[in-house]
Design an enzyme around this catalytic site. Structure first.
Site, mmCIF file in Angstrom:
data_model
loop_
_atom_site.group_PDB
_atom_site.id
_atom_site.type_symbol
_atom_site.label_atom_id
_atom_site.label_comp_id
_atom_site.label_asym_id
_atom_site.label_seq_id
_atom_site.Cartn_x
_atom_site.Cartn_y
_atom_site.Cartn_z
ATOM 1 N N ALA A 155 0.811 -1.156 0.041
ATOM 2 C CA ALA A 155 0.101 -0.172 0.030
ATOM 3 C C ALA A 155 1.144 1.311 -0.014
ATOM 4 O O ALA A 155 1.713 1.435 0.773
ATOM 5 C CB ALA A 155 -1.019 -0.078 1.295
ATOM 6 N N GLY A 161 3.654 8.726 0.569
ATOM 7 C CA GLY A 161 4.449 9.283 1.859
ATOM 8 C C GLY A 161 6.071 8.450 1.951
ATOM 9 O O GLY A 161 6.134 7.326 1.305
ATOM 10 N N SER A 182 5.327 4.585 3.643
ATOM 11 C CA SER A 182 4.996 3.282 2.674
ATOM 12 C C SER A 182 6.029 2.883 1.719
ATOM 13 O O SER A 182 6.015 2.010 1.107
ATOM 14 C CB SER A 182 3.429 3.830 2.231
ATOM 15 O OG SER A 182 3.535 4.861 1.515
ATOM 16 N N CYS A 224 -11.603 3.899 8.892
ATOM 17 C CA CYS A 224 -10.841 3.897 7.659
ATOM 18 C C CYS A 224 -9.873 2.500 7.653
ATOM 19 O O CYS A 224 -10.255 1.628 6.628
ATOM 20 C CB CYS A 224 -9.971 5.048 7.236
ATOM 21 S SG CYS A 224 -9.052 4.856 5.504
ATOM 22 N N CYS A 240 -8.030 13.555 5.803
ATOM 23 C CA CYS A 240 -7.886 13.587 4.412
ATOM 24 C C CYS A 240 -9.027 14.304 3.820
ATOM 25 O O CYS A 240 -9.007 14.906 2.896
ATOM 26 C CB CYS A 240 -7.606 12.561 3.718
ATOM 27 S SG CYS A 240 -8.677 11.005 3.953
#
Length: 356
Positions: A6, A10, A13, A100, A196
């Site tokens: 994933a 950034g 990740s 999330c 977000c």
């Protein structure tokens, strides 16, 4: 091993994907498109912007791995955004990142990993997965200042058996060093702490999405004496001190919200203190409640864990009673309560009631 990484754009990740590629695994990068505004505009901040996707694509190209973007905006709106707004309608303080992870990132990404015939899902979270005595355990990340195990407490044995957090084994400083060594463009990219899908402050977002939360009502003390008036309960959270709109000569905090009567109750620090909480929807990492009642509970993503005792379970309401060792002033309905022993995550759920 085939790995689905994933990639948010950034540094964390990106390095997680790079470390797996360095180990010789067959890595595929993926970004989930999760949010667009009501008029179709792309987000300009947080972790889901167009520039973030471009950063992820460039990192994937640098690592020479396949890269895809999957659109799950409808699922995100239904599972995360709508409950976020509805929680404020109910006088709660939600953590959308928890939901999330629960309903979107790990649920969907693990499905996509299986669809793409990948053996493992990799993310850039600062947490660790270990295998001990035949069970998978979720532990805090090595870098205590960046630990993200709080928002992963819902992961169980099946999810942990198919998930790895490479940067959870190192510090953030080392993560940036690795990114720089690899020549990744986001090596010094700042961390994102924003929600977000919220542009500006969350109150404006909520009241725009749900105008009914702007219903005026009284501000009262704990004896129900009227001290003033407010413009809507969505403008307040339990524990809030500033911006109350009234002054009584000494600090006062929001101790209760009643959305049905649109009433905001304020009180002293002593009146805010909570002896115990009721927690609903608790999931246990091991699949079952832990032996013994003593634990530590963390009630904010970046808060300090405090001593607590697991009490009775009410099957009819699916709630656990948790008693603090010392009265706690930071609890609010809607927050996640996550249980630890040392650096091990036992599980967690949602605070539904404060007992004073």
């Amino acid at each position: 091993m085939r790995v689905l990484a994933a990639m948010s754009g950034g540094v964390d990740s990106s390095v997680a994907a790079a470390l797996m590629e360095r180990e010789g695994h067959e890595v595929t990068g993926v970004t989930l498109k999760l949010w667009q505004g009501p008029d179709g505009e792309a987000p300009t901040h947080g972790c889901c912007t167009v520039s973030d996707s471009e950063d992820a694509r460039r990192v994937a190209a640098r690592l020479d791995i396949p890269y895809y973007v999957f659109d799950y905006t409808d699922d995100f709106a239904e599972a995360v955004v709508d409950p976020f707004v509805n929680d404020y309608r109910r006088g709660r303080t939600p953590n959308p990142c928890v939901e999330c992870n629960r309903s979107i990132k790990f649920s969907i990404l693990l499905e996509e990993a299986a669809r793409l015939d990948c053996d493992l899902l990799v993310t850039g979270h600062y947490a660790r997965v270990t295998r001990e005595e035949g069970r998978w355990k979720l532990r805090r990340g090595v870098d205590q200042d960046k630990d993200q195990s709080y928002v992963l407490h819902m992961l169980g044995q099946d999810e942990l058996s198919r998930t790895k957090f490479p940067v959870g084994e190192i510090t953030k400083t080392r993560t940036r060093q690795i990114a720089a060594e690899l020549g990744l463009r986001n090596a010094n990219k700042r961390d994102s702490y924003e929600i977000c899908f919220v542009r500006g402050d969350y109150r404006s977002f909520v009241t725009h999405a749900a105008p009914d939360t702007l219903r005026p009502g009284p501000i009262v003390d704990t004896s129900r004496n009227v001290l003033g008036e407010h413009r809507g309960v969505a403008n307040f959270t339990v524990g809030q001190r500033r911006g109350l709109g009234v002054s009584v000569g000494e600090p006062r905090y929001v101790v209760e919200l009643d959305p049905h009567t649109s009433t905001v109750v304020i009180g002293s620090a002593r009146e805010l203190a909570t002896e115990s909480i009721e927690v609903e929807g608790v999931s246990w990492v091991s699949g079952a409640p832990p032996a013994g009642s003593h634990c530590e509970v963390q009630i904010r993503a970046h808060g300090e864990p405090v001593g607590a005792k697991l009490g009775s379970y009410k099957a009819e309401s699916d709630r656990w009673t948790v008693t603090f060792t010392d009265p706690e002033r930071g609890a609010a309905p809607g927050q996640a309560a996550v249980f630890y022993r040392d650096d091990e995550v036992l599980g967690g759920g949602t605070i539904t009631r404060l007992v004073r």
